[in-house]
Design a protein around this motif. Structure first.
Motif, short mmCIF file in Angstrom:
data_model
loop_
_atom_site.label_atom_id
_atom_site.label_comp_id
_atom_site.label_asym_id
_atom_site.label_seq_id
_atom_site.Cartn_x
_atom_site.Cartn_y
_atom_site.Cartn_z
N GLN A 140 -13.11 -2.18 -3.71
CA GLN A 140 -12.97 -0.92 -2.98
C GLN A 140 -12.66 -1.22 -1.52
O GLN A 140 -13.28 -2.07 -0.89
CB GLN A 140 -14.26 -0.10 -3.10
N GLY A 141 -11.67 -0.50 -0.98
CA GLY A 141 -11.26 -0.70 0.41
C GLY A 141 -10.08 -1.62 0.58
O GLY A 141 -9.49 -1.68 1.67
N ASP A 142 -9.71 -2.36 -0.49
CA ASP A 142 -8.52 -3.21 -0.41
C ASP A 142 -7.27 -2.34 -0.29
O ASP A 142 -7.22 -1.22 -0.81
CB ASP A 142 -8.39 -4.08 -1.67
N THR A 143 -6.27 -2.87 0.41
CA THR A 143 -5.00 -2.16 0.50
C THR A 143 -4.42 -1.97 -0.90
O THR A 143 -4.40 -2.90 -1.71
CB THR A 143 -4.01 -2.95 1.37
N TYR A 144 -3.97 -0.77 -1.17
CA TYR A 144 -3.40 -0.47 -2.49
C TYR A 144 -2.22 -1.39 -2.76
O TYR A 144 -1.32 -1.56 -1.93
CB TYR A 144 -2.94 0.99 -2.56
N ASN A 145 -2.24 -2.01 -3.94
CA ASN A 145 -1.18 -2.92 -4.36
C ASN A 145 -0.91 -2.66 -5.84
O ASN A 145 -1.60 -3.18 -6.71
CB ASN A 145 -1.60 -4.37 -4.12
N GLY B 21 0.77 -1.23 0.00
CA GLY B 21 0.00 0.00 0.00
C GLY B 21 0.80 1.27 0.00
O GLY B 21 0.23 2.37 -0.06
N PHE B 22 2.13 1.18 0.05
CA PHE B 22 2.97 2.37 0.12
C PHE B 22 3.37 2.78 -1.30
O PHE B 22 4.47 2.48 -1.77
CB PHE B 22 4.18 2.11 1.01
N ARG B 23 2.47 3.47 -1.94
CA ARG B 23 2.64 3.83 -3.34
C ARG B 23 3.81 4.78 -3.55
O ARG B 23 4.49 4.74 -4.58
CB ARG B 23 1.35 4.49 -3.84
#
Length: 883
Positions: free
Chosen positions: A319-324, A262-264
């Protein structure tokens, strides 16, 4: 003589004025009177009266004059741009180390010039020290150190820098290259070159230090760096040597590790290489993690072929999933798998070759990122032309019937991948060089062409060998033509050396020794009728086994009685058809077979009757699924499952024969032999008559299962997982289990000359058949291996190819195996296994088939009489074994 201008190695591109040069010579030579007549302070126009070129060693004077562009009789300004341009032009050739222009005299308005040139030496020979001899040609080619090349300072410097950088990129950070030249007296103006390469040891990574990481631990970050590892004693597979290219690639995978969590915005602020000592370094990376993000709204824009619901299901992100970011990229288009289930393949497998799918961030509010998946579907695409090149032996129809891509069909990437697999499985072509070329794409017309480029590989095999075994010499001749053409068998011109090209199989095998003879013939047509993939198989076999025993008085040690023995004559025919359900990897097969067992005074081995005949009429049904590929020799992915049931008619259900009485009497006679009392001649004859009556027509059922999974771990490192099971049963307990069709476990797994239906199961690390239970033959009174009626086996193999060239495919492997055989289902215990481990080598050459050697260690005791402790190390030679 006055020097007008020059370019030398010490003062290149500095033009001297005519005036200053003249004054210098005036002082030296005292030519004051001449100085009063000629003045070059200002440019003066002259007519070129003559040009002389001096200092040449290998070049023609007229060639140099022509190249200068100066012509006798032309007007020339001295000093002026003409002379400067000539010198600059000559110097640009990089053929000379000094170029100087002089005037020799002036006569009225005419000036006479001299061009003095010092040629650069040419390269005669190159000697390289410090590297393996076979690598020297590559170094010479890469650095362009060809004979006759002019030696310049830049050539030497560039060569030195190239080689040092080359080895530093390979991890030799202390690499040094020294280059020296020397005059070569064997040629004019030539020099030899000596290159001394001192690579030193590869520098290892003592430590990898991270700064600024709070969300991901040092351990997770080090794990993310796949090819850059710190030095540890237990690490064998991934070395800790520093390779610059790997390190740069791993910095990207480190950022991907953050993106998966999630750390884009994570990035590497700095990376520092710290020298610990000459052979060790430390890597220090400072990271900035940024904030953690989540997926917000994901909208699809431009889609008309598929609904949002279908695309959302394929995308698999909510929607709501950790950004990957890594997962999003793979779900849009997974470049690592040609048959991946992603959105791009959803379109490309259904005709939309020109489709384009791009995820775009439309907002990033707080910790939530909204996306639009923008889709340009393009026009539906159809195949226009499908062509094949490179098949010099195999006929076109054999190839085209295997292709899943036909003109007029919708374009499908999945069909192309499947076509490559099917062509590779034929075994007629090098699977590594099957290349589909997409040609003439026309987005407006919605058409595209496909050309498959193939490289033929040898598909026929010959087996010619001799050896010593069973007390005598064993000779074998085997011929297998795997791309045979039956229709051209009477066409003399088609014999090269046999008719080829129709994809049929014709195999002949002959084997003989003093104690046995074997003949077998097999023919197979994979497309019976030519329209559907229905395989037809027909085979004939004949085995003769002669009675023999050890004779210490004979020179040959083995006494063979050809008047006593048994023969097995067999014929079988089968059909196998590809089916579409559950999917088109499945095959349904049927076969009918008949075997005649003919005994003549033979009371050795499995049989309790030495005279008479036994008949076996069988029907075999099998279901298999094979998706392994792309090559059948070295599969990388996929699996192969097969379950078969071999059945005979239950004759005893339709007759009135009292098999119970026969079995009771047989057990009674056998029991007396087990008590140690020898059987009388009358008892032996009675037992043989009973056994012949019981097994006049064999009745049994035999079920087998085998499964192989292929998993590609890293690159071409493949894990093969195998599981096997077999069971031989009977319909009538009063008849009992038949003496044929048994399971023999242990050893190399080669069936040798046996054609009595037995399954010889490989379990390396043990002697051949040594895990097969022993039982007492009531007639001979000796313990003999009658074969098990049930077995199971499991194995793991790690395989890695050394080469997969058409001429020879070679791979190494390590293995773990476990298995066992049992006399009956009551004794069966799937966890009572004999274990082994080892390593091996396989070589596949088209002309000779599969050859190999295995070194296996058996951890348990085998069933040989007197065996104690582990079986230990065993060596197994593999010849012609199936893949």
């Amino acid at each position: 003589m006055e020097k007008l201008a020059n370019n030398s190695t010490n003062g290149i591109n500095k033009r001297l004025t005519l005036y200053s040069t003249y004054l210098l010579l005036l002082f030296l030579l005292g030519q004051t009177a001449f100085a009063q007549d000629v003045s070059f302070e200002d440019g003066k126009e002259y007519i070129l009266g003559g040009l002389e070129v001096t200092g040449l060693q290998s070049y023609n004077e007229q060639t140099v004059k022509t190249y200068t562009g100066l012509r006798i009789g032309q007007k020339i300004t001295v000093p002026g741009e003409e002379i400067s341009a000539v010198i600059k032009k000559l110097w640009g050739l990089e053929l000379f180390s000094d170029v100087s222009m002089y005037y020799t005299r002036v006569e009225g308005d005419q000036i006479f010039l001299e061009l003095n040139i010092l040629e650069r030496p040419t390269l005669s020979t190159v000697t390289v020290y410090g590297v393996k001899k076979r690598k020297v040609p590559d170094i010479i080619n890469d650095t362009d150190l060809k004979k006759g090349k002019k030696i310049t300072e830049s050539l030497i410097a560039n060569t030195k820098n190239y080689l040092e950088n080359k080895y530093r990129k390979q991890g030799y950070l202390n690499a040094k290259v020294l280059i020296a030249t020397a005059t070569d007296t064997s040629a004019t103006n030539s020099q030899s070159m000596v290159i001394n390469v001192k690579k030193g040891d590869k520098v290892k990574i003592r430590d990898i230090i991270f700064e600024g990481n709070e969300q991901l631990s040092d351990k997770k970050l080090r794990k993310a760096m796949k090819n850059t590892k710190k030095k540890k004693l237990y690490r064998f597979w991934k070395k800790s040597k520093y390779i610059e290219a790997d390190y740069e690639e791993d910095q990207g995978t480190l950022i991907d590790a953050y993106a998966e969590k999630g750390f884009r915005d994570a990035r590497i602020i700095s990376d520092t290489l710290i020298k610990v000592n000459d052979n060790n370094i430390a890597l220090q990376l400072k990271v900035e993690e940024g904030n953690k993000y989540y997926f917000g709204d994901i909208d699809f824009v431009g889609n008309s072929v598929y609904s949002d619901r279908i695309l959302s299901r394929v995308l698999g992100i909510k929607q709501g999933d950790t950004y990957n970011g890594v997962l999003l990229k793979k779900r849009i288009a997974d470049d690592s798998k040609p048959d991946a289930e992603d959105v791009t393949n959803l379109y490309q497998n259904n005709g939309y070759l020109f489709s384009s799918i791009n995820p775009v961030e439309v907002s990033a509010a707080n910790d939530t990122i909204d996306f639009e998946i923008r889709i340009i579907e393009g026009k539906e695409t159809f195949l226009d032309h499908v062509t094949v090149v490179g098949n010099d032996k195999t006929n076109d129809h054999v190839i085209f019937r295997e292709l899943r891509t036909r003109p007029g069909q919708k374009y499908s990437k999945d069909n192309i991948v499947r076509s490559i697999r099917e062509l590779g499985q034929l075994g007629f072509f090098d699977a590594e060089q099957i290349v589909p070329d997409i040609q003439n794409p026309d987005p407006n017309a919605g058409t595209v062409d496909i050309k498959y480029s193939l490289v033929e590989s040898g598909s026929s095999q010959i087996e010619l060998q001799g050896g010593y075994g069973g007390g005598g010499f064993i000779g074998t001749l085997g011929l297998s033509f795997n791309n045979f053409s039956l229709q051209n068998i009477f066409n003399g011109e088609a014999y090269k050396p046999v008719p080829m090209g129709d994809g049929q199989t014709f195999a002949l095998r002959l084997q003989a020794s003093r104690t046995f003879r074997v003949y077998s013939l097999n023919f197979s047509e994979p497309w019976l009728g030519g329209k559907k993939p229905v395989r037809f198989n027909l085979s004939f076999s004949r085995t003769q086994q002669f009675a023999s025993q050890f004779d210490p008085t004979s020179r040959n040690s083995i006494d063979v009685d050809r008047d006593r023995g048994f023969a097995i004559t067999g014929v079988s025919a089968g059909l196998a058809k590809r089916v579409q359900w559950p999917d088109d990897f499945f095959t349904l097969s049927h076969a009918l077979g008949y075997q005649l067992y003919d005994f003549n005074d033979y009371n050795i081995g499995l049989f309790n009757f030495g005279n008479g005949t036994s008949n076996s009429l069988t029907y075999t049904i099998g279901i298999s699924r094979s998706s392994q590929g792309p090559s059948r020799i070295f599969p990388l992915t996929g699996s192969n499952f097969e379950i078969t049931a071999k059945l005979t008619p239950p004759y005893s259900l339709f007759g009135s024969k009292d098999f119970k009485a026969l079995k009771d009497r047989s057990d009674e006679i056998a029991a007396s032999a087990n008590d140690g009392t020898p059987l009388t001649t009358a008892e032996v004859n009675e037992l043989q008559e009973i056994e012949e009556e019981r097994f006049k027509w064999l009745e049994y059922y035999k079920v087998k299962f085998r499964g192989d999974w292929y998993t590609q771990l890293v690159g071409k490192l493949v894990l093969r997982t195998n599981a096997e099971f077999g069971f031989l049963g009977n319909y009538n307990n009063d008849i009992g289990d038949v003496p044929f069709e048994r399971f023999f476990v242990g050893g190399d797994g080669l069936g040798n000359f046996t054609l009595d239906g037995r399954d010889v199961v490989q379990l390396r690390g043990y002697d051949n058949n040594s895990l097969t239970p022993l039982s007492v033959n009531p007639i001979t009174g000796q313990e003999e291996r009658e074969g098990g009626t049930i077995y199971n086996k499991y194995s793991l193999e790690l395989r890695y190819p050394l080469t997969l060239k058409p001429s020879a495919s070679i791979y190494v492997q390590s293995f773990l195996e476990a298995g066992n055989a049992f006399n009956n289902f009551r004794d069966f215990n799937p966890f009572q296994l004999k274990r082994s481990a080892g390593v091996g080598l396989r070589i596949f050459m088209p002309a000779f088939g599969l050859l190999g050697i295995d070194f296996g260690y058996g951890f348990d005791t085998d069933l040989n009489p007197g065996s104690v402790g582990p079986s230990g190390w065993q060596t197994h030679f593999i010849i012609g074994q199936q893949f």
